[in-house]
Design a protein around this motif. Structure first.
Motif, PDB file in Angstrom:
ATOM      1  N   GLN A  53       0.824  -1.209   0.000  1.00  0.00           N
ATOM      2  CA  GLN A  53       0.000   0.000   0.000  1.00  0.00           C
ATOM      3  C   GLN A  53       0.861   1.262   0.000  1.00  0.00           C
ATOM      4  O   GLN A  53       1.818   1.358   0.765  1.00  0.00           O
ATOM      5  CB  GLN A  53      -0.928   0.020   1.228  1.00  0.00           C
ATOM      6  CG  GLN A  53      -1.938  -1.107   1.276  1.00  0.00           C
ATOM      7  CD  GLN A  53      -2.830  -1.136   0.057  1.00  0.00           C
ATOM      8  OE1 GLN A  53      -3.503  -0.158  -0.253  1.00  0.00           O
ATOM      9  NE2 GLN A  53      -2.833  -2.254  -0.636  1.00  0.00           N
ATOM     10  N   LYS A  54       0.500   2.198  -0.844  1.00  0.00           N
ATOM     11  CA  LYS A  54       1.165   3.498  -0.867  1.00  0.00           C
ATOM     12  C   LYS A  54       0.349   4.553  -0.124  1.00  0.00           C
ATOM     13  O   LYS A  54       0.904   5.474   0.461  1.00  0.00           O
ATOM     14  CB  LYS A  54       1.404   3.941  -2.308  1.00  0.00           C
ATOM     15  CG  LYS A  54       2.392   3.060  -3.066  1.00  0.00           C
ATOM     16  CD  LYS A  54       2.615   3.583  -4.469  1.00  0.00           C
ATOM     17  CE  LYS A  54       3.608   2.700  -5.221  1.00  0.00           C
ATOM     18  NZ  LYS A  54       3.855   3.191  -6.603  1.00  0.00           N
ATOM     19  N   THR A  55      -0.981   4.398  -0.171  1.00  0.00           N
ATOM     20  CA  THR A  55      -1.873   5.333   0.518  1.00  0.00           C
ATOM     21  C   THR A  55      -2.982   4.554   1.216  1.00  0.00           C
ATOM     22  O   THR A  55      -3.232   3.385   0.886  1.00  0.00           O
ATOM     23  CB  THR A  55      -2.511   6.338  -0.461  1.00  0.00           C
ATOM     24  OG1 THR A  55      -3.286   5.624  -1.429  1.00  0.00           O
ATOM     25  CG2 THR A  55      -1.445   7.168  -1.156  1.00  0.00           C
ATOM     26  N   THR A 108      -7.155  11.044   2.408  1.00  0.00           N
ATOM     27  CA  THR A 108      -6.212  10.034   1.949  1.00  0.00           C
ATOM     28  C   THR A 108      -4.826  10.359   2.497  1.00  0.00           C
ATOM     29  O   THR A 108      -4.334  11.483   2.338  1.00  0.00           O
ATOM     30  CB  THR A 108      -6.170   9.985   0.413  1.00  0.00           C
ATOM     31  OG1 THR A 108      -7.476   9.657  -0.073  1.00  0.00           O
ATOM     32  CG2 THR A 108      -5.176   8.933  -0.062  1.00  0.00           C
ATOM     33  N   TYR A 109      -4.210   9.365   3.149  1.00  0.00           N
ATOM     34  CA  TYR A 109      -2.894   9.542   3.734  1.00  0.00           C
ATOM     35  C   TYR A 109      -1.861   8.737   2.959  1.00  0.00           C
ATOM     36  O   TYR A 109      -2.139   7.628   2.509  1.00  0.00           O
ATOM     37  CB  TYR A 109      -2.880   9.084   5.196  1.00  0.00           C
ATOM     38  CG  TYR A 109      -3.767   9.884   6.118  1.00  0.00           C
ATOM     39  CD1 TYR A 109      -3.298  11.032   6.738  1.00  0.00           C
ATOM     40  CD2 TYR A 109      -5.078   9.492   6.353  1.00  0.00           C
ATOM     41  CE1 TYR A 109      -4.117  11.771   7.584  1.00  0.00           C
ATOM     42  CE2 TYR A 109      -5.912  10.222   7.193  1.00  0.00           C
ATOM     43  CZ  TYR A 109      -5.423  11.359   7.808  1.00  0.00           C
ATOM     44  OH  TYR A 109      -6.234  12.090   8.636  1.00  0.00           O
ATOM     45  N   THR A 110      -0.663   9.309   2.849  1.00  0.00           N
ATOM     46  CA  THR A 110       0.451   8.588   2.239  1.00  0.00           C
ATOM     47  C   THR A 110       1.216   7.864   3.338  1.00  0.00           C
ATOM     48  O   THR A 110       1.634   8.482   4.334  1.00  0.00           O
ATOM     49  CB  THR A 110       1.391   9.558   1.500  1.00  0.00           C
ATOM     50  OG1 THR A 110       0.651  10.236   0.475  1.00  0.00           O
ATOM     51  CG2 THR A 110       2.550   8.795   0.868  1.00  0.00           C
ATOM     52  N   LEU A 111       1.388   6.563   3.172  1.00  0.00           N
ATOM     53  CA  LEU A 111       2.071   5.763   4.186  1.00  0.00           C
ATOM     54  C   LEU A 111       3.583   5.886   4.014  1.00  0.00           C
ATOM     55  O   LEU A 111       4.115   5.666   2.923  1.00  0.00           O
ATOM     56  CB  LEU A 111       1.662   4.298   4.069  1.00  0.00           C
ATOM     57  CG  LEU A 111       0.210   3.958   4.426  1.00  0.00           C
ATOM     58  CD1 LEU A 111      -0.072   2.491   4.143  1.00  0.00           C
ATOM     59  CD2 LEU A 111      -0.077   4.269   5.881  1.00  0.00           C
ATOM     60  N   THR A 112       4.254   6.242   5.085  1.00  0.00           N
ATOM     61  CA  THR A 112       5.710   6.314   5.056  1.00  0.00           C
ATOM     62  C   THR A 112       6.309   4.934   5.329  1.00  0.00           C
ATOM     63  O   THR A 112       5.616   4.016   5.802  1.00  0.00           O
ATOM     64  CB  THR A 112       6.233   7.306   6.101  1.00  0.00           C
ATOM     65  OG1 THR A 112       5.900   6.807   7.417  1.00  0.00           O
ATOM     66  CG2 THR A 112       5.596   8.677   5.915  1.00  0.00           C
ATOM     67  N   SER A 172      -7.096   5.399   2.789  1.00  0.00           N
ATOM     68  CA  SER A 172      -8.174   6.371   2.921  1.00  0.00           C
ATOM     69  C   SER A 172      -8.893   6.162   4.237  1.00  0.00           C
ATOM     70  O   SER A 172      -9.337   5.052   4.531  1.00  0.00           O
ATOM     71  CB  SER A 172      -9.173   6.240   1.769  1.00  0.00           C
ATOM     72  OG  SER A 172      -8.546   6.525   0.540  1.00  0.00           O
ATOM     73  N   LYS A 221       4.714   1.907   7.694  1.00  0.00           N
ATOM     74  CA  LYS A 221       4.571   0.540   7.192  1.00  0.00           C
ATOM     75  C   LYS A 221       5.335  -0.437   8.076  1.00  0.00           C
ATOM     76  O   LYS A 221       4.839  -1.519   8.404  1.00  0.00           O
ATOM     77  CB  LYS A 221       5.092   0.448   5.757  1.00  0.00           C
ATOM     78  CG  LYS A 221       4.215   1.104   4.711  1.00  0.00           C
ATOM     79  CD  LYS A 221       4.792   0.860   3.319  1.00  0.00           C
ATOM     80  CE  LYS A 221       3.933   1.485   2.244  1.00  0.00           C
ATOM     81  NZ  LYS A 221       4.458   1.211   0.889  1.00  0.00           N
TER      82      LYS A 221
END
Length: 267
Positions: free
Chosen positions: A152-154, A161-165, A156, A169
């Motif tokens: 997963q990159k993002t 919508t969040y960007t996963l660092t 919701s 992760k």
């Protein structure tokens, strides 16, 4: 149309339960126990957390399954059916959420009915065998959940919508793996030191938890959410794999000691 089909299924299940496992009307002990389970379940429902993933409140985190499943193992299918049905209907009255969807009523009925039918139909369940099956399932869930997070990159949450660092992760994957490995080690130690007279009851509880989670968490609930909110079935199941790494072990660890005490009271 789907509502009508579900209501027909509920009616047929009720006819089956009351025909082959009629209520013991003069058994005040079972009636009082059923009422207590309904009250506890309604309280736990109020403590449930709904996580709004993918634009809708689609992930429920709570322990209201446990008392209903315990009642299912202890009581006959007719009591289990009534507990599930009454709990859901009272929940709708206490906390109305708009027009009721009877798919979740069916879920609540099956949560108690599945363990009850297992306790009635399946005798001398091998607890040590099913503990190995559960350990394998949790290992698979831990691996699958970790893989899902890694890809997963993002994510919701509600309308945001969040960007996963990489750090986020890593933390999520680490928690999945720690929960899975910790539970497997616990199960190996638990079954090794278990008394012979507890093995069958433990197996019944394990089988109940497995089938309830497979039927409700991984099949019916994602299907209902897809019908109601358009949440893709595969996405919903993938998220529940991560949840299962934590919830299934807790249901087993918390539920079995309670089941042992209840079983003693009814013997």
């Amino acid at each position: 149309m789907i509502q009508i089909i579900i209501v027909c299924i509920l009616v047929l299940l009720g006819i089956y339960c009351f025909k082959f496992y009629p209520l013991e009307r003069r058994n005040t002990k079972k009636l009082a126990f059923s009422a207590l389970i309904i009250i506890i379940t309604l309280i736990l429902k109020r403590l449930t957390i709904m996580v709004p993933l993918f634009g809708a409140e689609s992930l429920k985190i709570g322990f209201e399954y446990i008392p209903v499943m315990l009642a299912g193992v202890i009581l006959s299918p007719s009591y289990a059916y009534l507990i599930g049905l009454i709990t859901d209907l009272l929940g709708l009255v206490i906390s109305p959420t708009g027009f009721p969807f009877f798919g979740f009523t069916l879920n609540q009925v099956l949560i108690g009915l599945i363990p009850s039918l297992i306790a009635v139909k399946v005798k001398n369940v091998d607890g040590k065998l099913f503990s190995k099956i559960v350990c394998l399932m949790i290992a698979l869930f831990g691996g699958a959940g970790s893989l899902f997070v890694a890809l997963q990159k993002t994510i919701s949450i509600g309308k945001v919508t969040y960007t996963l660092t990489s750090l986020q992760k890593g933390v999520m994957i680490g928690l999945c793996l720690i929960a899975s490995i910790g539970f497997i080690l616990f199960m190996l130690k638990r079954t090794k030191n278990m008394k012979d007279n507890d093995v069958s009851l433990f197996g019944t509880w394990l089988l109940s938890v497995i089938l309830v989670e497979l039927a409700i968490t991984f099949c019916l609930t994602p299907f209902w959410l897809q019908i109601m909110y358009g949440i893709p079935f595969v996405v919903s199941v993938s998220i529940r794999v991560i949840k299962a790494c934590f919830i299934i072990p807790l249901e087993i660890i918390i539920g079995f000691p309670l089941l042992k005490q209840m079983d003693k009271l009814y013997k």
